[in-house]
Design an enzyme around this catalytic site. Structure first.
Site, short mmCIF file in Angstrom:
data_model
loop_
_atom_site.label_atom_id
_atom_site.label_comp_id
_atom_site.label_asym_id
_atom_site.label_seq_id
_atom_site.Cartn_x
_atom_site.Cartn_y
_atom_site.Cartn_z
N GLU B 106 0.82 -1.21 0.00
CA GLU B 106 0.00 0.00 0.00
C GLU B 106 0.85 1.26 0.00
O GLU B 106 0.55 2.23 -0.69
CB GLU B 106 -0.92 0.03 1.23
CG GLU B 106 -2.09 -0.93 1.15
CD GLU B 106 -1.70 -2.36 1.36
OE1 GLU B 106 -0.64 -2.59 1.98
OE2 GLU B 106 -2.42 -3.24 0.89
N HIS B 176 -12.07 -5.47 8.02
CA HIS B 176 -12.77 -5.28 6.75
C HIS B 176 -13.98 -4.38 6.94
O HIS B 176 -14.91 -4.41 6.16
CB HIS B 176 -13.22 -6.64 6.17
CG HIS B 176 -12.07 -7.53 5.80
ND1 HIS B 176 -11.39 -8.28 6.71
CD2 HIS B 176 -11.48 -7.77 4.61
CE1 HIS B 176 -10.44 -8.95 6.11
NE2 HIS B 176 -10.45 -8.66 4.84
#
Lengths: 378, 372
Positions: B106, B176
Site C-alpha cells: 500500500e 474489513h
C-alpha cells in the site's frame, strides 16, 4: 438383566476380537523406522543445506498422519459450515499446506514461538489448540480459543501469536518476539511466517535488516503457495526466489509438500538460530487447494487441471501414506481407523461449535479500558 | 438502553432457538441498508441505466479512461475487475498499460501514485480495503497533502485520486469494516469524499478525479450491490464541499454520510410518525473540506443537531462538526448536540449488530433531544 450383561460382554469380546487381529500385526510385522530420500534444498549464502535423508519412525509417521488428516478434515468441515452460513466473516483455508505446519512443528519445540498471518487454523492446531476450540472460534462462540471475539484470523495459544489480519504486519512482531527470546536467554527461537504476497511489503525488509543486525534467533518462513490471492508470483514479484530475498540472510528453498523435507529444513534452521548465527530464511514451496478465502472460487486465476495435478502428484497426506505403506510401517486398516477417529472428532467439534452459546454482551468491553465509560451516544 | 438489550436478547434467542443461518439477504437488515432518493437531484438529464454502486464506479472510471488519455488505474487485483468488481472490463477495453495490478504494498501504491500524478498522469489508485490504508498514511499525509505547499506550487499531485471500500458490511469484523476518514480529516491538503448511492458515487468520483487536489474517495462496501439506481451513462460531476439537504424539516437536523444516511432516512420517518417531529436530513458528501454553511444554516433553523457515523465516537468527525456548530450557532441551540456513533472498541466480529449506531440508538437520541 442377563441379556444386558451378555450384550455387554459380547460387545467387549467383539471389540477385543478386532483388536486382537490388529495387535497381532502391530509389533511383529511393522517396520519401526525407515530412512527416506528427500529433495535437496537450494541454498543461499550457506555452505551446506539440510541432510538429503530423513529418518521416520512409525510413531512419528502415525502422529504426522493423524495431525495432517485432522487439519484436512477440519478445513473441509469449515468449508461446509461456511456454505451453510454457520461460519460467517472471512475464512482462509489451509488444506494442501498441511505438511508445512506439521513439518515446522516437528522441527521445533512447543516452547519455541511462532507467528503467522491469517491462514492460521493449521498452526493453531499444531501449537496446542484443539479442534473444538478452533471450530467454536470460527463460529464465534464462547468456547472458542479467543472466546469468540477473534474469528478465523485471530486465534492464539501460548507461544503462538496468531493469527494476524494485516498482511506483513506480523513479521516485525516476530522479530520482536525473537529479541525477547535472545534477551531472556532460554534458548528459544521465533518462527515468523508470511506468504508470497506479503514478501513484497516494505516492513518485511525492515525486519530482515533489524534481525540480521542484532543476530536475532528468528526463522523467517515464506509459505509460497504460488498465488497472492489471485495474483500469481510471476506477476507480483520481480524476483520469485523468495529464499534469496533476505539478501544478507542465508536462505533455503524447501519442498513444502513433503513433511519430512520441511522437518529436516526446520531442524537445520533451528540449529542455525540456536547457535547464535542470527536469522535464517526458508521458502516453503507449497500449494493451497481452496481459493484465497471462502469468497474466492479459486479457479478464475488457475485451472482446475493444475489443482488436480497437484492433488494427485504431491498431496502431502498421500505422500506420507504411500511412504508408510510401501515400507510396511503401517497397515491400510490402521490408517483407515485413524481416518474414522479423526472424522468423529471433527463431527463432535462441529456439533459443539454449532450449539455453544455466543459470548455474553459484557465481553464487548473486556480487553479495552475497563474504567472508561463506553458511550455510543454522547 | 433497556429496549436495546431486550432487542439484542431477542435476536440472540431467536438465532439460538432455531439455529437458522444468520442470513443478511432479504431480512430486515438488508432491506433498510439502502433507501433510494425519491428524485434525482443536481444531476443532468441524459440516458440513464440501472446500476448498482460498483457499476456506477466502473462507469465513472470508464468515462475517465475514455476522455483522458493520461488516466491510469492501478491497485491490487484491479486487472481482472477487482475484488468488488469496480474495474470489470476496463483492462480489456483500454489496455494493460492503463489498468494494471500492483504487488501487495500500500505504501508503494500511494507513493507510486503521487509520483505518477506529479509527473502529469491522472492516477487513480485503489486500496483494496480502507482498513489497509495505514501503511500509506505517511505517503498521504506527509507527501501527497503537502506537495503543493512545500514546492511553492511548482509541483502538485492534484491528479491523484485514491479509492477504497469503506464501512461495515455485516461480517467484516476488525479489518474489513473500518471507517478511517477521521484520521485523514486532521490533514490539510487532501479532500475526503463519501457517497451514499450510485448516482452520487459516479458524480462525486468524477469530481474527485477532476479536482486539482489529491482526493480520497471512500466507497461504502455494503452498498456495492445493495444500492441500485438509474444512473446517467454520460459523465457528470457533483460539486465537492457541498452538502445536500435530502429532506427539509423544522425541528431537528440530522447529519451523516455514506451508509448512515439511509439509517437516518428511516429515523426521520420514524420521528415524523411516532413523535410528530420534522427532521431535516443532510448528507455531508464531502468530509474534508466540509460544507459548514449548509449545516449551520440548518441548525439555525431547527436548533437541534444529531450527527451519526459508524466510526468510534472519540475523535470521530462528528466531534469536529459539533465543535464548529456550537461556535457558530450557540445561541440557536435548543439542546446539546448529539453524536450517535460506534463504541470506542475495535470493530467486533460477533457483536457487530450491537456496535453499529442503528436506527434505534439514533431514535432514542432524537427523543432525548426533543424532550430536553
Amino acid at each position: 438383566m442377563l441379556a444386558i450383561i451378555s450384550n455387554v460382554l459380547r460387545g467387549t469380546a467383539s471389540r477385543n476380537g478386532a483388536r486382537v487381529v490388529v495387535s497381532a500385526r502391530t509389533y511383529a510385522d511393522f517396520t519401526p523406522q525407515a530412512s527416506f530420500d528427500i529433495k535437496k534444498c537450494d541454498v543461499h549464502k550457506l555452505e551446506e543445506g539440510p541432510p538429503l535423508q530423513a529418518v521416520l519412525t512409525r510413531e512419528e509417521g502415525l502422529q504426522y498422519y493423524r495431525t495432517m488428516q485432522t487439519m484436512r478434515r477440519m478445513e473441509l468441515k469449515s468449508d461446509q459450515l461456511y456454505k451453510q452460513k454457520i461460519i460467517r466473516g472471512f475464512c482462509h483455508l489451509y488444506d494442501g499446506q498441511e505438511a508445512c505446519a506439521v513439518g515446522i512443528e516437528a522441527g521445533i519445540n512447543l516452547t519455541d514461538h511462532l507467528i503467522t498471518a491469517y491462514r492460521a487454523h493449521g498452526y493453531t492446531l499444531t501449537r496446542g489448540g484443539t479442534v473444538r476450540e478452533i471450530m467454536a472460534e470460527l463460529t464465534g462462540r464462547r468456547g472458542g480459543i479467543a472466546k469468540g471475539k477473534g474469528g478465523s484470523m485471530h486465534m492464539y495459544t501460548k507461544h503462538f501469536y496468531g493469527g494476524n489480519g494485516i498482511v506483513g504486519a506480523q513479521v516485525p512482531l516476530g522479530a520482536g518476539v525473537a529479541l525477547a527470546c535472545k534477551y531472556l536467554g532460554k534458548n528459544e527461537l521465533c518462527v515468523c511466517l508470511y506468504g508470497d504476497g506479503a514478501a513484497n511489503q516494505g516492513q518485511i525488509f525492515e525486519t530482515y535488516n533489524m534481525a540480521s543486525l542484532w543476530k536475532l534467533p528468528c526463522i523467517f518462513i515464506c509459505e509460497n503457495n504460488k498465488y497472492g490471492m489471485g495474483t500469481s508470483v510471476e506477476r507480483a514479484a520481480a524476483s520469485t526466489d523468495y529464499f534469496k530475498r533476505g539478501d544478507f540472510i542465508p536462505g533455503l528453498r524447501v519442498d513444502g509438500m513433503d513433511v519430512l523435507c520441511v522437518r529436516e529444513a526446520t531442524k537445520f534452521a533451528a540449529e542455525h538460530c540456536r547457535s547464535g548465527k542470527g536469522p535464517i530464511l526458508m521458502e516453503l514451496q507449497t500449494y493451497r487447494y481452496h481459493g484465497h478465502s471462502m469468497s474466492d472460487p479459486g479457479i478464475s486465476y488457475r485451472t482446475r487441471e493444475e489443482i488436480q495435478e497437484v492433488r494427485s502428484k504431491s498431496d502431502p497426506i498421500s505422500m506420507l501414506k504411500d511412504r508408510m505403506l510401501s515400507n510396511n510401517m503401517a497397515s491400510v486398516e490402521e490408517l483407515k481407523e485413524i481416518d474414522v477417529e479423526v472424522r468423529k472428532e471433527i463431527e463432535d467439534a462441529a456439533q459443539f461449535a454449532t450449539t455453544d452459546p455466543e459470548p455474553p454482551l459484557d465481553d464487548l468491553l473486556r480487553g479495552t479500558n475497563p474504567w472508561t465509560k463506553l458511550k455510543s451516544v454522547s | 438502553r433497556m429496549t436495546m438489550s431486550r432487542a439484542l436478547m431477542h435476536f440472540n434467542a431467536a438465532s439460538r432457538a432455531t439455529n437458522p443461518p444468520l442470513t443478511f439477504t432479504g431480512t430486515e437488515i438488508e432491506e433498510q441498508v439502502f433507501i433510494a432518493d425519491t428524485h434525482c437531484m443536481n444531476v443532468s438529464a441524459g440516458p440513464t441505466q440501472k446500476m448498482n454502486l460498483f457499476q456506477s464506479v466502473t462507469s465513472a472510471l470508464d468515462n475517465t479512461l475514455a476522455g483522458d488519455p493520461t488516466a491510469v488505474i492501478f491497485g491490487e487485483d484491479v486487472a481482472f475487475g477487482g475484488v468488488f468488481r469496480c474495474t470489470v472490463g476496463l483492462r480489456d477495453k483500454y489496455g494493460k498499460d492503463r489498468v494494471f495490478n500492483t504487488p501487495l504494498c500500500e505504501q508503494g501504491i500511494v507513493g507510486f501514485g503521487i509520483g505518477a500524478a506529479a509527473a502529469g498522469a491522472t492516477a487513480i489508485a485503489e486500496i483494496q480495503f480502507a482498513d489497509y490504508i495505514y501503511p500509506a498514511f505517511d505517503q498521504i499525509v506527509n507527501e501527497a497533502a503537502k506537495y503543493r505547499y512545500r514546492s511553492g506550487n511548482m509541483f502538485d499531485c492534484g491528479k491523484l485520486t485514491i479509492r477504497a471500500p469503506w464501512g461495515c458490511v455485516g461480517h467484516g469484523s476488525i479489518y474489513h469494516s473500518q471507517c478511517p476518514e477521521a484520521f485523514f480529516t486532521h490533514c490539510p491538503g487532501i479532500k475526503i469524499v463519501v457517497p451514499r448511492g450510485p448516482v452520487q458515487a459516479k458524480g462525486l468520483l468524477l469530481s474527485c478525479i477532476a479536482d486539482q487536489n489529491p482526493c480520497i474517495f471512500f466507497e461504502p462496501k455494503i452498498l456495492y450491490r445493495a444500492a441500485v439506481e438509474q444512473v446517467p451513462t454520460e459523465a457528470y460531476q457533483i460539486p465537492l464541499s457541498q452538502a445536500e439537504v435530502l429532506q427539509e424539516g423544522s425541528d431537528l437536523t440530522l447529519v451523516a454520510w455514506g451508509t448512515q444516511v439511509h439509517v437516518l432516512k428511516e429515523v426521520a420517518a420514524m420521528a415524523q410518525e411516532k413523535l410528530g417531529v420534522s427532521c431535516e436530513l443532510i448528507d455531508l458528501r464531502t468530509i474534508l473540506p466540509w460544507d459548514t454553511e449548509t449545516v449551520c444554516k440548518s441548525v439555525v433553523k431547527t436548533g437541534r443537531l444529531l450527527i451519526s457515523h459508524e466510526a468510534p465516537v472519540t475523535g470521530g468527525f462528528a466531534a469536529e462538526i459539533s465543535s464548529t456548530v456550537q461556535e457558530e450557532c450557540f445561541l440557536n441551540l435548543e439542546a446539546p448536540i448529539s453524536r450517535v456513533c460506534g463504541y470506542d472498541t475495535p470493530f467486533p466480529h460477533i457483536f457487530e449488530p450491537f456496535y453499529i449506531p442503528d436506527k434505534w440508538k439514533c431514535f432514542e437520541a432524537v427523543k432525548r433531544m426533543i424532550n430536553y
